[in-house]
Write a protein that holds these residues in place. Structure first.
Motif, mmCIF file in Angstrom:
data_model
loop_
_atom_site.group_PDB
_atom_site.id
_atom_site.type_symbol
_atom_site.label_atom_id
_atom_site.label_comp_id
_atom_site.label_asym_id
_atom_site.label_seq_id
_atom_site.Cartn_x
_atom_site.Cartn_y
_atom_site.Cartn_z
ATOM 1 N N GLN A 58 29.596 24.887 17.558
ATOM 2 C CA GLN A 58 30.943 25.436 17.584
ATOM 3 C C GLN A 58 31.025 26.752 16.824
ATOM 4 O OE1 GLN A 58 33.989 22.753 16.309
ATOM 5 N NE2 GLN A 58 35.620 24.279 16.524
ATOM 6 N N VAL A 59 30.402 26.816 15.657
ATOM 7 C CA VAL A 59 30.382 28.014 14.840
ATOM 8 C C VAL A 59 28.944 28.388 14.543
ATOM 9 C CG1 VAL A 59 30.922 29.009 12.587
ATOM 10 C CG2 VAL A 59 32.641 27.676 13.808
ATOM 11 N N GLN A 60 28.640 29.659 14.739
ATOM 12 C CA GLN A 60 27.340 30.198 14.381
ATOM 13 C C GLN A 60 27.528 31.268 13.319
ATOM 14 O OE1 GLN A 60 25.171 32.147 17.531
ATOM 15 N NE2 GLN A 60 23.245 32.106 16.386
ATOM 16 N N LEU A 61 26.721 31.205 12.277
ATOM 17 C CA LEU A 61 26.761 32.164 11.192
ATOM 18 C C LEU A 61 25.438 32.897 11.160
ATOM 19 C CD1 LEU A 61 28.341 29.879 8.437
ATOM 20 C CD2 LEU A 61 29.521 31.471 9.948
ATOM 21 N N VAL A 62 25.496 34.208 11.314
ATOM 22 C CA VAL A 62 24.306 35.043 11.351
ATOM 23 C C VAL A 62 24.300 35.920 10.118
ATOM 24 C CG1 VAL A 62 23.000 36.756 12.629
ATOM 25 C CG2 VAL A 62 24.291 35.002 13.858
ATOM 26 N N GLU A 63 23.306 35.708 9.260
ATOM 27 C CA GLU A 63 23.208 36.421 8.000
ATOM 28 C C GLU A 63 22.223 37.569 8.106
ATOM 29 O OE1 GLU A 63 23.690 32.431 5.257
ATOM 30 O OE2 GLU A 63 21.979 32.759 6.603
ATOM 31 N N SER A 64 22.467 38.592 7.305
ATOM 32 C CA SER A 64 21.565 39.723 7.235
ATOM 33 C C SER A 64 21.699 40.374 5.866
ATOM 34 C CB SER A 64 21.849 40.742 8.340
ATOM 35 O OG SER A 64 23.161 41.266 8.223
ATOM 36 N N GLY A 65 20.743 41.210 5.529
ATOM 37 C CA GLY A 65 20.806 41.987 4.309
ATOM 38 C C GLY A 65 19.915 41.514 3.182
ATOM 39 N N GLY A 66 19.268 40.378 3.333
ATOM 40 C CA GLY A 66 18.371 39.906 2.301
ATOM 41 C C GLY A 66 17.113 40.753 2.228
ATOM 42 N N GLY A 67 16.380 40.576 1.142
ATOM 43 C CA GLY A 67 15.150 41.322 0.975
ATOM 44 C C GLY A 67 14.679 41.325 -0.454
ATOM 45 N N LEU A 68 13.765 42.224 -0.731
ATOM 46 C CA LEU A 68 13.162 42.379 -2.052
ATOM 47 C C LEU A 68 13.766 43.590 -2.740
ATOM 48 C CD1 LEU A 68 10.979 41.674 -4.168
ATOM 49 C CD2 LEU A 68 9.417 43.137 -2.866
ATOM 50 N N VAL A 69 14.268 43.379 -3.946
ATOM 51 C CA VAL A 69 14.860 44.467 -4.722
ATOM 52 C C VAL A 69 14.370 44.387 -6.156
ATOM 53 C CG1 VAL A 69 16.916 44.666 -3.282
ATOM 54 C CG2 VAL A 69 16.927 43.128 -5.243
ATOM 55 N N GLN A 70 14.453 45.505 -6.843
ATOM 56 C CA GLN A 70 14.070 45.573 -8.244
ATOM 57 C C GLN A 70 15.223 45.117 -9.127
ATOM 58 O OE1 GLN A 70 13.197 49.524 -9.675
ATOM 59 N NE2 GLN A 70 11.722 48.775 -11.185
ATOM 60 N N ALA A 71 14.894 44.528 -10.262
ATOM 61 C CA ALA A 71 15.916 44.149 -11.228
ATOM 62 C C ALA A 71 16.787 45.351 -11.565
ATOM 63 C CB ALA A 71 15.278 43.579 -12.488
ATOM 64 N N GLY A 72 18.087 45.108 -11.621
ATOM 65 C CA GLY A 72 19.035 46.176 -11.845
ATOM 66 C C GLY A 72 19.540 46.835 -10.576
ATOM 67 N N GLY A 73 18.920 46.531 -9.468
ATOM 68 C CA GLY A 73 19.305 47.116 -8.205
ATOM 69 C C GLY A 73 20.443 46.380 -7.536
ATOM 70 N N SER A 74 20.729 46.789 -6.308
ATOM 71 C CA SER A 74 21.851 46.253 -5.556
ATOM 72 C C SER A 74 21.413 45.845 -4.164
ATOM 73 C CB SER A 74 22.974 47.285 -5.448
ATOM 74 O OG SER A 74 23.469 47.655 -6.718
ATOM 75 N N ASN A 119 32.303 23.336 6.412
ATOM 76 C CA ASN A 119 32.063 22.765 7.731
ATOM 77 C C ASN A 119 30.796 23.278 8.392
ATOM 78 O OD1 ASN A 119 34.192 20.973 7.870
ATOM 79 N ND2 ASN A 119 35.509 22.289 9.109
ATOM 80 N N TYR A 120 30.422 24.532 8.109
ATOM 81 C CA TYR A 120 29.271 25.135 8.763
ATOM 82 C C TYR A 120 28.491 25.968 7.762
ATOM 83 C CZ TYR A 120 32.053 23.934 12.859
ATOM 84 O OH TYR A 120 32.809 23.262 13.793
ATOM 85 N N TRP A 121 27.172 25.972 7.965
ATOM 86 C CA TRP A 121 26.264 26.716 7.101
ATOM 87 C C TRP A 121 25.435 27.702 7.899
ATOM 88 C CZ3 TRP A 121 26.445 26.061 1.887
ATOM 89 C CH2 TRP A 121 27.030 24.892 1.404
ATOM 90 N N GLY A 122 25.175 28.845 7.288
ATOM 91 C CA GLY A 122 24.184 29.742 7.839
ATOM 92 C C GLY A 122 22.785 29.242 7.558
ATOM 93 N N GLN A 123 21.819 29.878 8.165
ATOM 94 C CA GLN A 123 20.428 29.468 8.008
ATOM 95 C C GLN A 123 19.810 29.932 6.694
ATOM 96 O OE1 GLN A 123 21.012 31.167 11.512
ATOM 97 N NE2 GLN A 123 19.413 30.128 12.695
ATOM 98 N N GLY A 124 20.441 30.859 6.033
ATOM 99 C CA GLY A 124 19.957 31.355 4.762
ATOM 100 C C GLY A 124 19.178 32.638 4.905
ATOM 101 N N THR A 125 19.273 33.472 3.891
ATOM 102 C CA THR A 125 18.512 34.706 3.829
ATOM 103 C C THR A 125 17.916 34.848 2.436
ATOM 104 O OG1 THR A 125 18.592 37.106 4.214
ATOM 105 C CG2 THR A 125 20.541 36.106 3.218
ATOM 106 N N GLN A 126 16.651 35.218 2.384
ATOM 107 C CA GLN A 126 15.929 35.273 1.118
ATOM 108 C C GLN A 126 16.276 36.543 0.355
ATOM 109 O OE1 GLN A 126 13.551 32.998 -0.313
ATOM 110 N NE2 GLN A 126 13.908 34.353 -2.081
#
Length: 125
Positions: free
Chosen positions: A1-17, A113-120
């Motif tokens: 019924q609901v699909q959640l598509v995540e994006s934007g995860g990745g590797l960053v340095q401490a202090g970063g955004s 009710n619904y969860w995304g698959q997760g992004t690291q």
């Protein structure tokens, strides 16, 4: 019924955004609270942030308060998590959550009710 598509995860340095995005489809987005949870390696899943149906009310865990900002764009059916001043302890899989109610407090009480698959998200020193 609901699909959640995540994006934007990745590797960053401490202090970063980093900015995470979660696009929802299949149900009226604007009527429901949304949120973000995290699961660190070997740890339980914990609430990070929540936002009510119209974005007027937000809630944050103590560990991210002042560093992370949750927001939403109902016209785009998208919720965001702006992460700043990142720390290695923020390293986790981040999950988008579609609430069972309109209230942000519902998300913090695990009314989901619904969860995304997760992004690291990995934060290095």
């Amino acid at each position: 019924q609901v699909q959640l598509v995540e994006s934007g995860g990745g590797l960053v340095q401490a202090g970063g955004s980093l900015r995470l995005s979660c696009a929802a489809s299949g149900r009226t987005f604007s009527n429901y609270a949304m949120g973000w949870f995290s699961r660190a390696p070997g740890k339980e899943r914990l609430i990070v942030a929540a936002i009510n149906w119209n974005g007027a009310i937000t809630r944050y865990s103590d560990s991210v308060k002042g560093r992370f900002t949750i927001s939403r764009d109902n016209a785009k059916n998208t919720v965001y998590l702006q992460m700043t001043s990142l720390k290695p302890e923020d390293t986790a899989v981040y999950y988008c959550a579609f609430g069972a109610t309109a209230q942000a407090v519902g998300i913090t009480n695990n009314r989901v009710n619904y969860w995304g698959q997760g992004t690291q998200v990995t934060v290095s020193s």
